[in-house]
Write a protein that holds these residues in place. Sequence first.
Motif, PDB file in Angstrom:
ATOM      1  N   TYR A 170       0.787  -1.225   0.000  1.00  6.23           N
ATOM      2  CA  TYR A 170       0.000   0.000   0.000  1.00  6.23           C
ATOM      3  C   TYR A 170       0.827   1.287   0.000  1.00  6.23           C
ATOM      4  O   TYR A 170       0.486   2.245  -0.684  1.00  6.23           O
ATOM      5  CB  TYR A 170      -0.989   0.013   1.175  1.00  6.23           C
ATOM      6  N   LEU A 171       1.908   1.319   0.796  1.00  3.90           N
ATOM      7  CA  LEU A 171       2.681   2.552   0.900  1.00  3.90           C
ATOM      8  C   LEU A 171       3.094   3.123  -0.453  1.00  3.90           C
ATOM      9  O   LEU A 171       2.995   4.336  -0.675  1.00  3.90           O
ATOM     10  CB  LEU A 171       3.894   2.336   1.801  1.00  3.90           C
ATOM     11  N   ILE A 210     -11.420  -2.744 -11.584  1.00  2.00           N
ATOM     12  CA  ILE A 210     -10.797  -3.586 -10.553  1.00  2.00           C
ATOM     13  C   ILE A 210      -9.420  -3.968 -11.080  1.00  2.00           C
ATOM     14  O   ILE A 210      -9.319  -4.628 -12.119  1.00  2.00           O
ATOM     15  CB  ILE A 210     -11.612  -4.878 -10.331  1.00  2.00           C
ATOM     16  N   TRP A 211      -8.384  -3.535 -10.398  1.00  2.00           N
ATOM     17  CA  TRP A 211      -7.036  -3.741 -10.955  1.00  2.00           C
ATOM     18  C   TRP A 211      -6.109  -4.352  -9.891  1.00  2.00           C
ATOM     19  O   TRP A 211      -5.764  -3.705  -8.913  1.00  2.00           O
ATOM     20  CB  TRP A 211      -6.468  -2.406 -11.457  1.00  2.00           C
ATOM     21  N   VAL A 238     -18.095  -3.149 -15.252  1.00  2.00           N
ATOM     22  CA  VAL A 238     -16.849  -3.624 -14.640  1.00  2.00           C
ATOM     23  C   VAL A 238     -15.785  -3.843 -15.706  1.00  2.00           C
ATOM     24  O   VAL A 238     -16.066  -4.394 -16.778  1.00  2.00           O
ATOM     25  CB  VAL A 238     -17.072  -4.961 -13.888  1.00  2.00           C
ATOM     26  N   ILE A 239     -14.576  -3.363 -15.410  1.00  2.00           N
ATOM     27  CA  ILE A 239     -13.376  -3.780 -16.144  1.00  2.00           C
ATOM     28  C   ILE A 239     -12.474  -4.431 -15.107  1.00  2.00           C
ATOM     29  O   ILE A 239     -12.297  -3.883 -14.019  1.00  2.00           O
ATOM     30  CB  ILE A 239     -12.636  -2.580 -16.775  1.00  2.00           C
ATOM     31  N   CYS A 240     -11.930  -5.585 -15.404  1.00  2.00           N
ATOM     32  CA  CYS A 240     -11.096  -6.270 -14.422  1.00  2.00           C
ATOM     33  C   CYS A 240      -9.724  -6.578 -15.006  1.00  2.00           C
ATOM     34  O   CYS A 240      -9.622  -7.284 -16.011  1.00  2.00           O
ATOM     35  CB  CYS A 240     -11.777  -7.560 -13.957  1.00  2.00           C
ATOM     36  N   VAL A 241      -8.688  -6.011 -14.390  1.00  2.00           N
ATOM     37  CA  VAL A 241      -7.311  -6.325 -14.769  1.00  2.00           C
ATOM     38  C   VAL A 241      -6.755  -7.269 -13.717  1.00  2.00           C
ATOM     39  O   VAL A 241      -6.512  -6.868 -12.579  1.00  2.00           O
ATOM     40  CB  VAL A 241      -6.443  -5.051 -14.847  1.00  2.00           C
ATOM     41  N   ASP A 242      -6.620  -8.508 -14.051  1.00  2.00           N
ATOM     42  CA  ASP A 242      -6.168  -9.507 -13.076  1.00  2.00           C
ATOM     43  C   ASP A 242      -5.739 -10.749 -13.848  1.00  2.00           C
ATOM     44  O   ASP A 242      -6.488 -11.215 -14.715  1.00  2.00           O
ATOM     45  CB  ASP A 242      -7.335  -9.860 -12.120  1.00  2.00           C
ATOM     46  N   GLY A 336      -5.047  -2.539  -6.303  1.00  2.00           N
ATOM     47  CA  GLY A 336      -4.698  -3.410  -5.182  1.00  2.00           C
ATOM     48  C   GLY A 336      -3.215  -3.661  -5.011  1.00  2.00           C
ATOM     49  O   GLY A 336      -2.353  -3.022  -5.626  1.00  2.00           O
ATOM     50  N   LEU A 337      -2.963  -4.612  -4.165  1.00  2.00           N
ATOM     51  CA  LEU A 337      -1.611  -4.929  -3.711  1.00  2.00           C
ATOM     52  C   LEU A 337      -0.662  -5.306  -4.848  1.00  2.00           C
ATOM     53  O   LEU A 337       0.540  -5.134  -4.741  1.00  2.00           O
ATOM     54  CB  LEU A 337      -1.718  -6.090  -2.724  1.00  2.00           C
TER      55      LEU A 337
END
Lengths: 807, 114
Positions: A170-171, A210-211, A238-242, A336-337
């Motif tokens: 996160y930082l 959502i990435w 929704v667009i999802c990058v995963d 996200g992470l």
Amino acid sequence: MADYNEYLASFDHAAYHEGEWQWQEGEFTVTRTTHWSPPGCHMGCGVLLYTKDNKLHKVEGDPLNSVASGKLCVRCLAMPEATNHPDRLKYPLKRAGQRGEDKWERISWDEALDTIAERVLSIKKDYGSECIVVVHGTGRNIGWQVPYFASACMQTPNVSTFGFGGFACYLPRMIGTSAKYGDMIIVDASQAHPNRYAAKDWQVPGVILIWGNEPIKSNADGFLGHWLVQCVQMGSKVICVDPRLTWWGVRSDYWLPVRPGTDAILAMAMLNVIVAEELYDHDFVDCWTYGFEVMAERVANKTPEWAEPLCEVSADKIRGAARLIATSSSCACQWGLAFEQQIAALGVTETVADIMAITANIDNPGGNSLFRCAYLIEKRYGLGDDYIDKDVYARKLIAPVSGINESRIVSCADSDAILACLETGEPYEIQMFWIQSSNALACASMDPARTYNALMKVPFIVVADPFMTPTAQALADIVLPVAMSCERNSCRTWWTPVRTMVKVTDYYEAKSDEWIVLQLGKRVKPEYWPWEDDKEFANWYLTDQLAPGGTLYQRTWKDTVENPGTDCCNGIEYWDWDATYHKYAKGMLRPDGEIGFNTPTKRIELWSFGYDRWGVDPLPFHVEPPESPLSTPQTFKDFPLVLSGGGRSFEFFHSEHRQLPTMREFHPDPLIMVNPSDCEKYGVKDGQWIWMENSRGARCKQKVKSTIEVLPGRVHAEHGWWFPEQDGAAPNYYGTYESNLNNMTQAFRTGQGGIGNPIKSMLCKIYPVQDSDVLPHDIIAKNGDFASYEPGQPYPYIEEPVVTTIN
Amino acid sequence: MNSILVNYEYCTGCRSCELACRNELGLTAGQSGIVITEVGPIEFNADIGLAGEPYDWVYMPVLTRACNLCETRSQQGKLPSCVQSCQAWCMYFGEPQKLVTKIDGKTRWALLGK
């Protein structure tokens, strides 16, 4: 549920005792409060605690608390299994044998605290207080208490999470957006409004991007992923990058299964489309951004066709997704992470931040809000660090070369620098570790074998936790029993609303995090610990915190606990500032009150002065993982699968909850996802235990889940596994090395500015486990590690990367 | 007579309903008045007329014989424990005739009752 008001009308508010904070229901006392740790998580949902005879019997979600509106995950619903667990630590313990022998002696709190205080004072006198390292985990309610304890009791600048390099949690997104926007962005799911989805000036996100995370399982960073499920029912696309197919990918207009670690390539191509097709918001770019032309020049040749072979997403999909982002009523980016668990951390952060900026999705309804913690209660990490002598502070352990550390935007010490200090004894010998709610060996540490060997050199280690963990068992000299959430008086913001927790039960001699730091603070440095008890401590945190300046909150902890807030239930209070949109246009962001963003140029910096000062590329860039099909083609021949780690599930928070019967009923074993075609290719079967092994011979085992959730050529494994039911003594340590993906990650291998670590983009091979295989804990006990290394240095490259930076 | 309507298009399979029900009924491991089933993930190779990605993956809660539609809670004006805890906001409780009017012809629904 498309209509929030209809939901609120679907039950009798009197049945849930609206306006009351505590009442009697048959044989049970019911308390309306917030849950926040232990056990840990990142959220603070409203709960109704059912107690009788000093024991928690049942937990329900509170439908009148608008944070989660009565919805609750299985971990909270099973909370009595945690609070009443027979394995909980009941008393302070002192080690009775050698480290790892699992021999302990019960001692009194007075003996424990006096022993620790005496040791602290003598270390300060004989070695200097910088020789004490204070460690905390994440997602436990200790984010202000432990840093203040480090400053005002231990007086050491060396406070940090410990074990993971590159600040890979996160930082990087926080400092990246702080540099470019002057604030941080959080998806606007109407969480700043007390009436939530019925709020007049909120609008449902046009598209949710959502990435690099699965928010309904991870609930990361003060954000409840299921809020977005509600938005989807209200009309969000929704667009999802995963790399994985998730709930989101199935329900998306575009699922972009990016090759792990190449998100920045994909993002640069999206920017290229939005700029080249002039889909950006021209007015916003003109009025509120700086550096558009140089950014546009940087991405001018980064076409979707250029990106396709690098990131393994089709050019058509990239173009379609970019157009949808730019042309929707708003785009909310739930990132996200994965952003920082790759070596291109700051590159992908700035590129995606640019996409949100030039499409004017900043501080807009249903977009990305600029939040600060409610009433400025939680201002920054490093609370009280003025209590540390300047010469001592100068000896803080930071990376040897890093503009980011020099700029002091990061308050915590650098994990790799701490590990190097332990391994080399330079620049000083560390004398003590204080570890509060961190299980480094099982979870945070990127190299548990190195962490273990390094910490074994530390003469005195204290661990405070509710359970005996592998870390406590292997390393602690004193173990302190920590109270659960329903056993503490406390509070939180992160981000909004303000929330309080109230103590309703006791458990033997377990004590709250607040009580522990207060008691020790009073013994070591009484002048900095004037509070009588945890309630006074909470009041100071909520309303004072080293005033003048203070916080903007006026209510006491007790008033907040007992009385309803404005337009909300007991135990919470919302903050208008967070609920206000377009703050940059209203002069609300800058200390000087002028209109604009809180950056040097008063604009969003597409060419970032902050990045430039840190010695980081101020324009979009990618760095290829140190081992990948492109960077190490020879290694790829023998280790042909791209391995991502860190998979979350509903049942566990990091390394927690492994003791709870219901969580293990639902999720008994660690799972590695393998595509069915790869199962056939590599001779492994669904449900079979297999090894994943990397180029330096490091390996761990998990159970195969044969699934199309991962594409051929890619595997995905879970993190944080240990087995409380196994032998805790050396060398097994509750099986902490057996399924530990972090055997394969590594310290000292970070991205630009010392930020990011390639945890989610490694190479491995897989093969079935045989009964005769030597187990990881035996290898570590015999050889120290899977591979050799120089103290304070990364493992040598097996193959020098032939591709690194792409910009 | 009340029923539960599930808009299972949006069920996330989080199993909160199972555990909330187990707590309410005082049941033990492996038992609940409601159990989640999983269908998928499926990849469709033929054109099935979807605008988005050619996949399906849904969850569906099924009532077991232990479900009493939270009679006592309902009389008290409370939500059934599964509906209250449902993180996906995809469960509704009420008279079946009223509930079915929510069915929108676009997403998938199921009425659970007895």
